[in-house]
Design a protein around this motif. Structure first.
Motif, PDB file in Angstrom:
ATOM      1  N   LEU A   1     -51.139  35.110  36.091  1.00 39.84           N
ATOM      2  CA  LEU A   1     -50.656  33.828  35.575  1.00 39.84           C
ATOM      3  C   LEU A   1     -49.701  33.149  36.565  1.00 39.84           C
ATOM      4  O   LEU A   1     -49.615  31.926  36.625  1.00 39.84           O
ATOM      5  CB  LEU A   1     -49.938  34.080  34.246  1.00 39.84           C
ATOM      6  CG  LEU A   1     -49.756  32.927  33.268  1.00 39.84           C
ATOM      7  CD1 LEU A   1     -51.086  32.286  32.935  1.00 39.84           C
ATOM      8  CD2 LEU A   1     -49.083  33.427  32.011  1.00 39.84           C
ATOM      9  N   MET A   2     -48.994  33.938  37.342  1.00 40.76           N
ATOM     10  CA  MET A   2     -48.079  33.363  38.332  1.00 40.76           C
ATOM     11  C   MET A   2     -48.823  32.522  39.362  1.00 40.76           C
ATOM     12  O   MET A   2     -48.233  31.673  40.025  1.00 40.76           O
ATOM     13  CB  MET A   2     -47.298  34.481  39.040  1.00 40.76           C
ATOM     14  CG  MET A   2     -46.278  35.155  38.141  1.00 40.76           C
ATOM     15  SD  MET A   2     -45.436  36.490  39.011  1.00 40.76           S
ATOM     16  CE  MET A   2     -44.509  37.223  37.647  1.00 40.76           C
ATOM     17  N   GLY A   3     -50.126  32.767  39.494  1.00 39.54           N
ATOM     18  CA  GLY A   3     -50.927  31.948  40.399  1.00 39.54           C
ATOM     19  C   GLY A   3     -50.960  30.482  39.999  1.00 39.54           C
ATOM     20  O   GLY A   3     -51.286  29.618  40.811  1.00 39.54           O
TER      21      GLY A   3
ATOM     22  N   THR B   1     -48.425  28.749  39.274  1.00 41.17           N
ATOM     23  CA  THR B   1     -47.137  28.139  39.610  1.00 41.17           C
ATOM     24  C   THR B   1     -47.233  26.773  40.306  1.00 41.17           C
ATOM     25  O   THR B   1     -46.594  25.829  39.865  1.00 41.17           O
ATOM     26  CB  THR B   1     -46.308  29.117  40.471  1.00 41.17           C
ATOM     27  OG1 THR B   1     -46.215  30.355  39.776  1.00 41.17           O
ATOM     28  CG2 THR B   1     -44.917  28.580  40.734  1.00 41.17           C
ATOM     29  N   PRO B   2     -48.033  26.642  41.364  1.00 38.94           N
ATOM     30  CA  PRO B   2     -48.016  25.339  42.053  1.00 38.94           C
ATOM     31  C   PRO B   2     -48.578  24.195  41.206  1.00 38.94           C
ATOM     32  O   PRO B   2     -48.331  23.038  41.517  1.00 38.94           O
ATOM     33  CB  PRO B   2     -48.895  25.582  43.293  1.00 38.94           C
ATOM     34  CG  PRO B   2     -49.682  26.798  42.996  1.00 38.94           C
ATOM     35  CD  PRO B   2     -48.842  27.627  42.096  1.00 38.94           C
TER      36      PRO B   2
ATOM     37  N   ILE C   1     -58.259  29.432  33.156  1.00 34.13           N
ATOM     38  CA  ILE C   1     -58.492  29.621  34.597  1.00 34.13           C
ATOM     39  C   ILE C   1     -58.119  31.045  35.001  1.00 34.13           C
ATOM     40  O   ILE C   1     -58.843  31.719  35.739  1.00 34.13           O
ATOM     41  CB  ILE C   1     -57.676  28.589  35.409  1.00 34.13           C
ATOM     42  CG1 ILE C   1     -58.287  27.201  35.210  1.00 34.13           C
ATOM     43  CG2 ILE C   1     -57.650  28.958  36.887  1.00 34.13           C
ATOM     44  CD1 ILE C   1     -57.419  26.085  35.697  1.00 34.13           C
TER      45      ILE C   1
ATOM     46  N   ARG D   1     -54.958  36.415  41.408  1.00 33.12           N
ATOM     47  CA  ARG D   1     -53.841  35.465  41.403  1.00 33.12           C
ATOM     48  C   ARG D   1     -54.091  34.327  42.385  1.00 33.12           C
ATOM     49  O   ARG D   1     -53.837  33.170  42.090  1.00 33.12           O
ATOM     50  CB  ARG D   1     -52.535  36.183  41.766  1.00 33.12           C
ATOM     51  CG  ARG D   1     -51.317  35.362  41.529  1.00 33.12           C
ATOM     52  CD  ARG D   1     -50.077  36.066  42.024  1.00 33.12           C
ATOM     53  NE  ARG D   1     -50.063  36.105  43.481  1.00 33.12           N
ATOM     54  CZ  ARG D   1     -49.272  36.928  44.183  1.00 33.12           C
ATOM     55  NH1 ARG D   1     -48.481  37.772  43.575  1.00 33.12           N
ATOM     56  NH2 ARG D   1     -49.305  36.884  45.487  1.00 33.12           N
TER      57      ARG D   1
ATOM     58  N   ALA E   1     -49.368  24.944  48.381  1.00 34.37           N
ATOM     59  CA  ALA E   1     -49.822  26.076  47.577  1.00 34.37           C
ATOM     60  C   ALA E   1     -51.016  25.703  46.702  1.00 34.37           C
ATOM     61  O   ALA E   1     -51.731  26.564  46.224  1.00 34.37           O
ATOM     62  CB  ALA E   1     -48.680  26.607  46.716  1.00 34.37           C
TER      63      ALA E   1
ATOM     64  N   GLN F   1     -54.849  30.025  41.721  1.00 35.50           N
ATOM     65  CA  GLN F   1     -54.229  28.867  42.374  1.00 35.50           C
ATOM     66  C   GLN F   1     -55.235  27.737  42.596  1.00 35.50           C
ATOM     67  O   GLN F   1     -54.852  26.642  42.972  1.00 35.50           O
ATOM     68  CB  GLN F   1     -53.661  29.275  43.747  1.00 35.50           C
ATOM     69  CG  GLN F   1     -52.265  29.848  43.684  1.00 35.50           C
ATOM     70  CD  GLN F   1     -51.804  30.383  45.042  1.00 35.50           C
ATOM     71  OE1 GLN F   1     -51.909  31.565  45.309  1.00 35.50           O
ATOM     72  NE2 GLN F   1     -51.302  29.511  45.892  1.00 35.50           N
TER      73      GLN F   1
ATOM     74  N   ALA G   1     -60.490  33.918  36.558  1.00 32.16           N
ATOM     75  CA  ALA G   1     -60.175  34.544  37.853  1.00 32.16           C
ATOM     76  C   ALA G   1     -60.204  36.055  37.694  1.00 32.16           C
ATOM     77  O   ALA G   1     -60.663  36.784  38.572  1.00 32.16           O
ATOM     78  CB  ALA G   1     -58.811  34.081  38.338  1.00 32.16           C
TER      79      ALA G   1
END
Lengths: 270, 359
Positions: free
Chosen positions: A99-101, A103-104, A119, A152, A76, A156, A123
């Protein structure tokens, strides 16, 4: 140079094989379009690259590393997807979803720091979604959600961006803006961009190379000029169309012809 | 040129505000902690013997080291407070917190706003397990009751989940139908067992409706570890639980090991539900009222939703239990009756609101 390579990959669900012997390569700063009729395996290809399904045979290699042996987190960090019809939780704000982007990059227990927030902010600026930062997802239009999903994916910080029908719900202006953004990311950030597209004109205008799938196999691939013509589209899609050169940039442009004018089309092409 | 900004994303701009709203939500947590304190203090003063608040404060101060308070109160006041009211309050608080956290977790896992330990049959599964445990020889009960309650609850949640699932989603209608049907089925077996076993389980009928009337310290010390461990595990997974609100494929594409996280959260939520049920019976609707109220006020981010629901759930059940023991005093109403009385209308209201996408 970082690359994505598929080597004789077969993909499917259980006993049913959807894609057979797919070999292709995508390089940075190049936009690769996957075209083909409904059910030809475009989305399956994307699901395979992100390991939602595993190949029955063959290998999917990121910079020489087999995707099958990578951890989900590592994968990811390299590959981000903009799905076709993403479920997004209605009560969360746009910002929270982008913001969930991160996660990895956070692992299981860490929380976002200033860097992650910055970041995300950027984005959102790149996708012009800042205006609805604090709005709830449920209040947004399809096009706005689509751009949020792209934001999102950018959050990442991937090396490969996979777009599954990125323009499906967008009006003509956002179709162009979305693909303009994808190409800009591709050229200036050195991202590998792979997009599945229904719209042959968008595919021709934006992609450097096209792969045309038919019944789970690569029918042909190459530049838009080489792939899109009346003959291939008749054979693969079963549709009779009129293909000419775009007056502005000489790229192939496809026009549909309705039933009542098919005879005229046949006379014209002969 | 928005892309210029992307390139240098590692250097945050000074003074930029980010809309995470940490501060307001932290104030809310502090506020609910204070509320819980006030609720504990006030409700422990109310009862068959009213203890004046001032006396209560003195009793508490006297227990602190280094503070010398001359006892001006009857010894019975201390007994009532420490041996009767305090354990009961603590148990009610723990169970309220547990049910609220379990509710948030099930709702988050199933991406379904109506999942509640009671409505999806988990509580009934735990109750059946516990009743089977009570039927075993007395010497085994300390171990077998919680264990069987946990097994019953786990089995129930797995059965409901597999029946209610349609493809990749878990629609509201099938979840509730499967949960209510399984719950009724399990409750029927439980009733049959209780009647068939005769006198042995007579007292359990009151327990089954949900009550704290027989609370003493040993129950509190038994429940604490389960609730504490389960709640901590769930709190630690708050951010992954947020990501789970996307569909499972997106969560995987964001690098999450979805199956593993689902399993951990399901087991933890079921563990605390079982612990709550086997000591106080079936108390419905706490797991649905509290999370929804909190979500409406402070939003769906589980990092706040979980702690806020924990605190609110504790306060709510303490208040409900106080109503249960005082409304018809000296007769006790099962606290499950009070929560159902408040919760069922709220549930119907939510069902009506469904069209407006509450979740």
């Amino acid at each position: 140079m970082f690359n994505l390579r598929l080597h004789e990959v077969s993909l499917g669900y259980g006993e049913r094989t959807v894609l057979h012997d797919i070999s292709l390569e995508a390089k940075p700063e190049e936009m690769l379009g996957i075209i083909g009729p409904n059910g030809s395996g475009k989305s399956t290809l994307i699901r395979g690259i992100t390991r939602l399904i595993s190949p029955n045979s063959g290998q999917i290699l990121l910079d020489g590393h087999d995707v099958a042996t990578m951890s989900r987190t590592d994968l990811a960090r390299l590959v981000a997807v903009v799905p076709q019809n993403p479920v997004l939780p209605g009560l969360f704000t746009a910002f929270e979803v982008v913001l969930m982007g991160r996660t990895p990059h956070l692992g299981l227990l860490r929380h976002e720091g200033e860097k992650d927030l910055a970041i995300v902010r950027r984005a959102m600026e790149a996708t012009q979604t800042v205006a609805f930062t604090d709005r709830r997802i449920g209040e947004l239009s399809g096009g706005e959600r689509q751009r949020l999903t792209i934001a999102r994916a950018l959050a990442q910080e991937p090396k490969i961006l996979l777009l599954d029908e990125p323009t499906a719900h967008l009006d003509i202006n956002y179709q162009m803006e979305t693909l303009d953004l994808a190409r800009e990311l591709c050229r200036e950030q050195g991202l590998i961009v792979v997009a599945t597209l229904h719209d042959l004109n968008l595919a021709a205008q934006y992609c450097d190379r096209l792969v045309m799938l038919s019944d789970g196999r690569i029918y042909c691939h190459g530049t838009p000029e080489a792939v899109i013509n009346a003959r291939t589209i008749k054979e693969v899609y079963g549709a009779e169309v009129y293909v000419f050169r775009h007056p502005v940039n000489n790229l192939p442009a496809t026009l549909i012809v309705s039933e009542k004018d098919r005879n005229k089309l046949r006379q014209k092409s002969v | 040129m928005p892309l210029e900004l992307l390139k240098d994303a590692t250097a945050p701009k000074a003074g930029t505000t980010y809309p995470l709203h940490w501060r307001g939500r932290l104030y809310a947590i502090v506020g609910l902690v204070l509320l819980l304190g006030v609720v504990v203090l006030v409700t422990s003063a109310i009862g068959s013997t009213d203890i004046p608040l001032s006396t209560l404060c003195q009793v508490l101060l006297a227990k602190l080291p280094l503070i010398d308070v001359k006892p001006t109160w009857a010894i019975s006041v201390e007994t009532i407070f420490f041996d009767i009211r305090l354990p009961r309050l603590l148990l009610a608080g723990l169970v309220g917190a547990a049910l609220a956290v379990a509710g948030v977790t099930y709702q988050g896992l199933f991406r379904n706003p109506l999942a509640d330990p009671y409505l999806i049959g988990v509580a009934q599964g735990a109750a059946l397990g516990a009743v089977v445990g009570f039927l075993l020889p007395t010497s085994w009960q300390a171990a077998s009751v919680p264990l069987l309650a946990f097994a019953g609850a786990l089995l129930a949640v797995m059965v409901v989940y597999s029946i209610a699932r349609v493809g990749k989603t878990l629609p509201m209608t099938t979840l509730i139908l499967a949960g209510v049907a399984l719950g009724a089925f399990l409750a029927a077996i439980t009733s049959y067992l209780m009647i068939a076993s005769g006198e042995k389980l007579h007292g359990i009928i009151f327990w089954l409706l949900g009550t704290f009337s027989l609370t003493s310290w040993w129950q509190v010390t038994m429940v604490i570890p389960y609730v504490l461990v389960g709640t901590i595990i769930i709190w630690l997974h708050a951010r992954p639980l947020n990501v789970m609100q996307l569909d499972e494929e997106q969560a995987q594409q964001l690098g999450m090991n979805v199956e593993q996280i689902k399993l951990i959260l399901l087991v933890a939520a079921t563990l605390i539900t079982a612990a709550a049920v086997c000591f106080c019976g079936i108390i419905g609707f706490v797991g649905i009222i509290i999370p929804h109220a909190v979500r409406l006020i402070w939003g769906p981010d589980h990092r706040f939703l979980l702690p806020l629901s924990t605190l609110a759930g504790a306060s709510f059940l303490i208040l409900a239990d106080t109503a249960a023991r005082t409304l018809l005093a000296p007769t006790e109403i099962p606290v499950g009756v009070i929560t159902a009385f408040l919760g069922a209308p709220f549930f119907l209201y939510l069902l009506r609101q469904k069209k407006r996408a509450v979740f």
